[in-house]
Design a protein around this motif. Structure first.
Motif, PDB file in Angstrom:
ATOM      1  N   ILE A 139     -35.700  99.091   9.362  1.00  0.00           N
ATOM      2  CA  ILE A 139     -34.315  99.044   9.853  1.00  0.00           C
ATOM      3  C   ILE A 139     -33.664 100.421   9.746  1.00  0.00           C
ATOM      4  O   ILE A 139     -32.987 100.893  10.672  1.00  0.00           O
ATOM      5  CB  ILE A 139     -33.506  97.992   9.068  1.00  0.00           C
ATOM      6  CG1 ILE A 139     -34.067  96.583   9.337  1.00  0.00           C
ATOM      7  CG2 ILE A 139     -32.029  98.052   9.445  1.00  0.00           C
ATOM      8  CD1 ILE A 139     -33.449  95.501   8.489  1.00  0.00           C
ATOM      9  N   GLU A 178     -34.224  96.094  14.923  1.00  0.00           N
ATOM     10  CA  GLU A 178     -32.773  95.923  14.876  1.00  0.00           C
ATOM     11  C   GLU A 178     -32.313  95.073  13.704  1.00  0.00           C
ATOM     12  O   GLU A 178     -31.182  95.220  13.237  1.00  0.00           O
ATOM     13  CB  GLU A 178     -32.294  95.293  16.191  1.00  0.00           C
ATOM     14  CG  GLU A 178     -32.446  96.220  17.388  1.00  0.00           C
ATOM     15  CD  GLU A 178     -31.832  95.626  18.643  1.00  0.00           C
ATOM     16  OE1 GLU A 178     -31.295  94.496  18.560  1.00  0.00           O
ATOM     17  OE2 GLU A 178     -31.892  96.279  19.701  1.00  0.00           O
ATOM     18  N   ASN A 179     -33.164  94.167  13.234  1.00  0.00           N
ATOM     19  CA  ASN A 179     -32.743  93.288  12.141  1.00  0.00           C
ATOM     20  C   ASN A 179     -33.953  92.859  11.312  1.00  0.00           C
ATOM     21  O   ASN A 179     -35.107  93.180  11.651  1.00  0.00           O
ATOM     22  CB  ASN A 179     -32.015  92.055  12.690  1.00  0.00           C
ATOM     23  CG  ASN A 179     -32.810  91.353  13.783  1.00  0.00           C
ATOM     24  OD1 ASN A 179     -33.937  90.928  13.557  1.00  0.00           O
ATOM     25  ND2 ASN A 179     -32.226  91.235  14.971  1.00  0.00           N
ATOM     26  N   ARG A 180     -33.687  92.133  10.232  1.00  0.00           N
ATOM     27  CA  ARG A 180     -34.746  91.760   9.300  1.00  0.00           C
ATOM     28  C   ARG A 180     -35.725  90.761   9.927  1.00  0.00           C
ATOM     29  O   ARG A 180     -36.928  90.815   9.648  1.00  0.00           O
ATOM     30  CB  ARG A 180     -34.147  91.198   7.997  1.00  0.00           C
ATOM     31  CG  ARG A 180     -33.212  92.144   7.293  1.00  0.00           C
ATOM     32  CD  ARG A 180     -32.838  91.685   5.896  1.00  0.00           C
ATOM     33  NE  ARG A 180     -33.881  91.967   4.919  1.00  0.00           N
ATOM     34  CZ  ARG A 180     -34.054  93.152   4.334  1.00  0.00           C
ATOM     35  NH1 ARG A 180     -33.266  94.170   4.632  1.00  0.00           N
ATOM     36  NH2 ARG A 180     -35.021  93.315   3.451  1.00  0.00           N
ATOM     37  N   GLN A 181     -35.223  89.867  10.759  1.00  0.00           N
ATOM     38  CA  GLN A 181     -36.107  88.892  11.396  1.00  0.00           C
ATOM     39  C   GLN A 181     -37.124  89.593  12.298  1.00  0.00           C
ATOM     40  O   GLN A 181     -38.307  89.265  12.300  1.00  0.00           O
ATOM     41  CB  GLN A 181     -35.281  87.894  12.213  1.00  0.00           C
ATOM     42  CG  GLN A 181     -36.109  86.842  12.949  1.00  0.00           C
ATOM     43  CD  GLN A 181     -36.970  86.003  12.021  1.00  0.00           C
ATOM     44  OE1 GLN A 181     -36.562  85.679  10.899  1.00  0.00           O
ATOM     45  NE2 GLN A 181     -38.162  85.655  12.467  1.00  0.00           N
ATOM     46  N   GLU A 182     -36.634  90.585  13.045  1.00  0.00           N
ATOM     47  CA  GLU A 182     -37.535  91.341  13.917  1.00  0.00           C
ATOM     48  C   GLU A 182     -38.560  92.114  13.088  1.00  0.00           C
ATOM     49  O   GLU A 182     -39.727  92.240  13.475  1.00  0.00           O
ATOM     50  CB  GLU A 182     -36.712  92.303  14.783  1.00  0.00           C
ATOM     51  CG  GLU A 182     -37.519  92.996  15.867  1.00  0.00           C
ATOM     52  CD  GLU A 182     -36.664  93.907  16.722  1.00  0.00           C
ATOM     53  OE1 GLU A 182     -37.181  94.931  17.217  1.00  0.00           O
ATOM     54  OE2 GLU A 182     -35.464  93.590  16.897  1.00  0.00           O
TER      55      GLU A 182
END
Length: 370
Positions: A135, A141-145
């Motif tokens: 990140i 873009e985010n933690r899930q990605e």
């Protein structure tokens, strides 16, 4: 490819009033491979270049030759003319290589030598640490990605949990880069790869193998379902499968006097009470325990059937076979085969992995805690 560019073996060449950019002469490249000790002789050099052609790395400039000829013919790297196929696997590998180079080139890298259970591991990082870094560097873009990227890298064998027990999670679990992208590789390593063997179209798995001449009345084995219902599964031998499908297997070929029975439908109903997802198996605190089984195949194989996909499960086990002796049971889920993580694969791919591997099979399975 880059070394050949530096050495001016790859350059624009003119042939029959036409200019072909960024190409090389096959005969000159064969000379170069032997001279630079990338191949011990011309025959090996030709085999290596054919391997690159088979993997769509190089091709004849006019695609008039499907094989590599040690002659004054022009070939080109597909990376130099934009025809290199960027499959999902290749994209993940290149992404992993890019991240690795970025990580090892910074001073305060998260890649460090760490110890777990008195064992030191190189190039390690914590799952949450990697996600923070991805990140921070704008890679995601985010933690899930970031978790999805980490899982893709793990499933393609680029990173791995240090003891190969967990998938990738946003946690303090320790992982390391399984591939050292900076290791100097030799082209001859390509020739050591196992070639994929075509699978039979039989409804049975190719490693569900039986004794050559079973005793009368004992030509079947029992697949016990979870509700204790007994189903009879027809006996199938690896040699019978390959013979029926028109393939040959010299190592497991059957005597010519053997009469093959018709391949019968294996138990079509899954032994699982309900479908189980990979996420369910790997979630923290899930009621599953991992076991390692070492199965030494006998003269006719290993004696089990695997079914399903993502994850695969053990559908049936021959009570008198090597798998049963090693502790294999129906309803176990296949976690890894000979060190390769396979929860994301289907049973045909796992079948190929087993069939092309060594006789001694090391499998990690996940079993429900009763």
């Amino acid at each position: 490819r880059l070394r050949l560019h530096d050495g001016k073996l790859i350059k624009d060449r003119r042939f029959h009033l036409r200019t072909y950019p960024n190409c090389f002469v096959a005969k000159e490249l064969t000379d170069w491979l032997v001279e630079h000790k990338e191949a011990p002789d011309r025959e090996t050099a030709i085999r290596l270049m054919q391997k690159l052609m088979d993997h769509y790395i190089i091709h004849h400039v006019c695609d008039e030759h499907s094989d590599y000829k040690d002659a004054k013919l022009l070939y080109r790297f597909r990376k130099d003319d934009g025809t290199f196929p960027l499959s999902k696997d290749v994209k993940v590998f290149l992404r992993g290589q890019s991240l690795y180079e970025k990580l090892v080139s910074v001073e305060e890298s998260i890649l460090k030598v760490r110890e777990e259970n008195s064992v030191k591991y190189q190039r390690t990082f914590l799952g949450s640490e990697m996600i923070d870094w991805l990140i921070q560097e704008g890679e995601v873009e985010n933690r899930q990605e970031a978790v999805e990227l980490g899982r893709a890298l793990l499933e393609h064998g680029i990173i791995q949990h240090v003891s190969n027990r967990h998938h990738f999670f946003d946690s303090d679990i320790l992982y390391h880069f399984w591939i050292n992208f900076r290791r100097r590789r030799r082209l001859t390593e390509l020739l050591n790869e196992n070639s994929a063997r075509a699978l039979s179209e039989s409804p049975d798995s190719p490693f569900c193998l039986r004794k050559l001449n079973p005793e009368p009345g004992n030509s079947s084995f029992l697949s016990v379902q979870t509700n204790k219902e007994i189903k009879v599964v027809s006996a199938v031998r690896r040699s019978s499968i390959t013979s029926l499908s028109g393939n040959s297997n010299t190592y497991f070929s059957a005597p010519p006097t053997l009469v093959f029975p018709p391949v019968a439908e294996c138990n079509p109903k899954s032994v699982l009470k309900r479908p189980v997802t990979t996420e369910e198996l790997l979630s923290p605190g899930a009621p599953y325990v991992k076991k390692t089984l070492t199965i030494v195949g006998d003269a006719v194989g290993w004696g089990f059937v695997v079914r399903g996909g993502r994850p695969c499960h053990i559908q049936a086990v021959d009570p008198g076979g090597p798998a049963a002796a090693a502790g294999m049971k129906v309803c176990q889920f296949v976690f890894s085969v000979n060190g390769v993580y396979v929860l994301h694969l289907d049973y045909q791919t796992i079948s190929s992995l087993i069939m092309t591997g060594p006789r001694t099979l090391v499998m990690e399975v996940m079993e429900a805690i009763e």
